[in-house]
Design a protein around this motif. Structure first.
Motif, PDB file in Angstrom:
ATOM      1  N   TYR A 165     -44.265  -7.019  21.915  1.00 56.17           N
ATOM      2  CA  TYR A 165     -43.225  -6.710  22.903  1.00 56.17           C
ATOM      3  C   TYR A 165     -43.213  -5.221  23.191  1.00 56.17           C
ATOM      4  CZ  TYR A 165     -38.553  -7.039  25.125  1.00 56.17           C
ATOM      5  OH  TYR A 165     -37.496  -7.004  26.004  1.00 56.17           O
ATOM      6  N   TYR A 180     -37.676   2.155  29.426  1.00 62.54           N
ATOM      7  CA  TYR A 180     -36.279   2.431  29.721  1.00 62.54           C
ATOM      8  C   TYR A 180     -36.172   3.782  30.424  1.00 62.54           C
ATOM      9  CZ  TYR A 180     -35.504  -0.979  25.977  1.00 62.54           C
ATOM     10  OH  TYR A 180     -35.524  -2.095  25.197  1.00 62.54           O
ATOM     11  N   GLN A 220     -33.115  -0.836  30.998  1.00 66.20           N
ATOM     12  CA  GLN A 220     -34.464  -1.380  30.890  1.00 66.20           C
ATOM     13  C   GLN A 220     -35.093  -1.508  32.274  1.00 66.20           C
ATOM     14  OE1 GLN A 220     -34.832  -5.310  29.039  1.00 66.20           O
ATOM     15  NE2 GLN A 220     -36.487  -4.529  27.762  1.00 66.20           N
ATOM     16  N   TYR A 255     -40.291  -4.998  30.990  1.00 72.14           N
ATOM     17  CA  TYR A 255     -40.691  -5.329  29.644  1.00 72.14           C
ATOM     18  C   TYR A 255     -41.886  -6.277  29.684  1.00 72.14           C
ATOM     19  CZ  TYR A 255     -37.857  -9.563  30.360  1.00 72.14           C
ATOM     20  OH  TYR A 255     -37.323 -10.728  30.848  1.00 72.14           O
ATOM     21  N   MET A 273     -43.736  -9.281  27.228  1.00 70.05           N
ATOM     22  CA  MET A 273     -43.698 -10.108  26.021  1.00 70.05           C
ATOM     23  C   MET A 273     -45.046 -10.110  25.311  1.00 70.05           C
ATOM     24  SD  MET A 273     -40.587 -11.402  25.897  1.00 70.05           S
ATOM     25  CE  MET A 273     -40.698 -12.890  24.928  1.00 70.05           C
ATOM     26  N   ASP A 291     -42.228  -8.519  32.982  1.00 73.03           N
ATOM     27  CA  ASP A 291     -41.066  -9.013  33.724  1.00 73.03           C
ATOM     28  C   ASP A 291     -40.103  -7.874  34.006  1.00 73.03           C
ATOM     29  OD1 ASP A 291     -39.507 -12.287  33.439  1.00 73.03           O
ATOM     30  OD2 ASP A 291     -39.498 -10.840  35.067  1.00 73.03           O
ATOM     31  N   LYS A 292     -39.290  -8.056  35.014  1.00 75.26           N
ATOM     32  CA  LYS A 292     -38.364  -7.016  35.436  1.00 75.26           C
ATOM     33  C   LYS A 292     -37.175  -6.919  34.503  1.00 75.26           C
ATOM     34  CE  LYS A 292     -39.463  -7.674  40.338  1.00 75.26           C
ATOM     35  NZ  LYS A 292     -38.934  -8.066  41.669  1.00 75.26           N
ATOM     36  N   GLY A 293     -36.770  -5.671  34.253  1.00 78.49           N
ATOM     37  CA  GLY A 293     -35.523  -5.424  33.554  1.00 78.49           C
ATOM     38  C   GLY A 293     -34.392  -5.278  34.562  1.00 78.49           C
ATOM     39  N   ASP A 294     -33.481  -4.395  34.278  1.00 86.23           N
ATOM     40  CA  ASP A 294     -32.313  -4.238  35.135  1.00 86.23           C
ATOM     41  C   ASP A 294     -32.526  -3.282  36.300  1.00 86.23           C
ATOM     42  OD1 ASP A 294     -30.107  -4.527  32.282  1.00 86.23           O
ATOM     43  OD2 ASP A 294     -30.657  -6.027  33.786  1.00 86.23           O
ATOM     44  N   ALA A 343     -40.616 -10.328  20.505  1.00 88.17           N
ATOM     45  CA  ALA A 343     -39.228 -10.563  20.903  1.00 88.17           C
ATOM     46  C   ALA A 343     -38.503 -11.199  19.729  1.00 88.17           C
ATOM     47  CB  ALA A 343     -39.180 -11.468  22.127  1.00 88.17           C
ATOM     48  N   ARG A 384     -29.798  -8.000  22.544  1.00 85.33           N
ATOM     49  CA  ARG A 384     -30.979  -8.714  23.029  1.00 85.33           C
ATOM     50  C   ARG A 384     -30.527 -10.082  23.520  1.00 85.33           C
ATOM     51  NH1 ARG A 384     -33.421 -12.646  20.165  1.00 85.33           N
ATOM     52  NH2 ARG A 384     -32.577 -13.078  18.091  1.00 85.33           N
ATOM     53  N   GLY A 435     -38.656 -17.772  24.507  1.00 91.18           N
ATOM     54  CA  GLY A 435     -39.486 -17.087  25.483  1.00 91.18           C
ATOM     55  C   GLY A 435     -39.000 -15.712  25.823  1.00 91.18           C
ATOM     56  N   SER A 436     -38.804 -15.484  27.100  1.00 90.48           N
ATOM     57  CA  SER A 436     -38.521 -14.151  27.593  1.00 90.48           C
ATOM     58  C   SER A 436     -37.223 -13.595  27.033  1.00 90.48           C
ATOM     59  CB  SER A 436     -38.453 -14.206  29.123  1.00 90.48           C
ATOM     60  OG  SER A 436     -38.371 -12.912  29.646  1.00 90.48           O
ATOM     61  N   GLU A 437     -37.215 -12.311  26.829  1.00 86.38           N
ATOM     62  CA  GLU A 437     -36.057 -11.656  26.230  1.00 86.38           C
ATOM     63  C   GLU A 437     -35.934 -10.249  26.786  1.00 86.38           C
ATOM     64  OE1 GLU A 437     -35.411 -11.955  21.918  1.00 86.38           O
ATOM     65  OE2 GLU A 437     -35.698  -9.795  21.905  1.00 86.38           O
ATOM     66  N   LYS A 438     -34.719  -9.839  27.071  1.00 85.42           N
ATOM     67  CA  LYS A 438     -34.495  -8.472  27.528  1.00 85.42           C
ATOM     68  C   LYS A 438     -33.418  -7.808  26.685  1.00 85.42           C
ATOM     69  CE  LYS A 438     -32.211  -8.004  31.459  1.00 85.42           C
ATOM     70  NZ  LYS A 438     -31.823  -8.152  32.882  1.00 85.42           N
ATOM     71  N   LEU A 439     -33.371  -6.492  26.764  1.00 82.17           N
ATOM     72  CA  LEU A 439     -32.390  -5.730  26.010  1.00 82.17           C
ATOM     73  C   LEU A 439     -31.487  -4.970  26.954  1.00 82.17           C
ATOM     74  CD1 LEU A 439     -34.735  -6.066  23.775  1.00 82.17           C
ATOM     75  CD2 LEU A 439     -33.561  -4.175  22.686  1.00 82.17           C
TER      76      LEU A 439
END
Lengths: 113, 118
Positions: free
Chosen positions: A31, A35, A45, A48, A50, A56-59, A97, B95, B102-106
């Motif tokens: 992972y 940021y 974020q 990110y 995996m 994949d997109k963060g915020d 993760a 988290r 699967g997918s995970e964000k912070l």
């Protein structure tokens, strides 16, 4: 030594000039994450990953791109930087993760004029 | 709505006293975790402690403990016997599993600046 490295550490650039901030980890972590830190906003974020080839997109992904072709590297690309992307950027990695601490790089201070 | 709320922009504590830094979170997922990180003035991010949503006991790591109140959705950091070196920014983070296994964000809070006075 287990670590996350980022380059450059400091960068001053002009609007519209494409740039890449490199991030590399030597811990075989799955992972990885980018940021940005802005005063009063904490860390947000951007993107990110995996694992290899999975991103994949963060915020706050707008204006940024990433790639994960190798497990150890996770570069952050700004195709056309703008002044509102002036910030402190951190790359981080964790084993995978889940309940695993993030290891952070030293940060890259970017100024876009 | 903010996912992580740290209501104390700044806190002051006397050396050797205990201090509690507040963190509340918002999630509807049954599986999640809370982290605390410390950022000294030098800028690096230092992991302090982790609490999983299914953990039965509150996490402890040396002088750091996490007061986890699941029903209240709070995960406050308690630092016992404060030291001058504890002066720093402290961030709470959550988290979130976006898909099972699967997918995970912070998501991070905005932080609390702790100042330890001699």
């Amino acid at each position: 030594e287990a670590q996350v490295t980022q380059n450059p550490r400091y960068l001053i650039t002009v609007t519209g000039k494409k740039l890449t901030v490199t991030c590399s980890q030597n811990m075989n972590h799955e992972y990885m994450s980018w940021y940005r830190q802005d005063p009063g906003l904490g860390l947000r974020q951007i993107y990110y990953s995996m694992n290899v080839e999975v991103t994949d997109k963060g915020d706050v992904p707008e204006g940024y791109k990433v790639s994960r072709k190798e497990k150890r590297n996770f570069p952050l690309i700004l195709e056309s930087p703008s002044p509102n992307q002036t910030s402190l950027y951190f790359c981080a990695s964790s084993l995978r993760a889940g309940p695993y601490e993030q290891y952070f790089g030293p940060g890259t201070r970017l100024t876009v004029t | 709505a903010q996912k992580i709320t740290q209501t104390q922009p700044g806190m002051f504590v006397q050396e050797k006293e205990a201090v509690t830094l507040d963190c509340t979170y918002d999630t509807s997922d049954p599986s999640y975790g809370l982290f605390w990180y410390k950022q000294p003035s030098s800028g690096e991010m230092i992991f302090l402690i982790y609490q999983g949503s299914y953990d039965q006991q509150n996490a402890t790591e040396g002088r750091y403990s996490l007061n986890f109140q699941k029903a209240r959705k709070s995960a406050n950091l308690v630092i016992s016997a404060s030291q001058l070196g504890d002066s720093a920014m402290y961030f709470c983070a959550m988290r979130e599993e976006l898909t099972q296994g699967g997918s995970e964000k912070l998501v991070f809070g905005k932080g609390t600046k702790l100042t330890v006075n001699p």
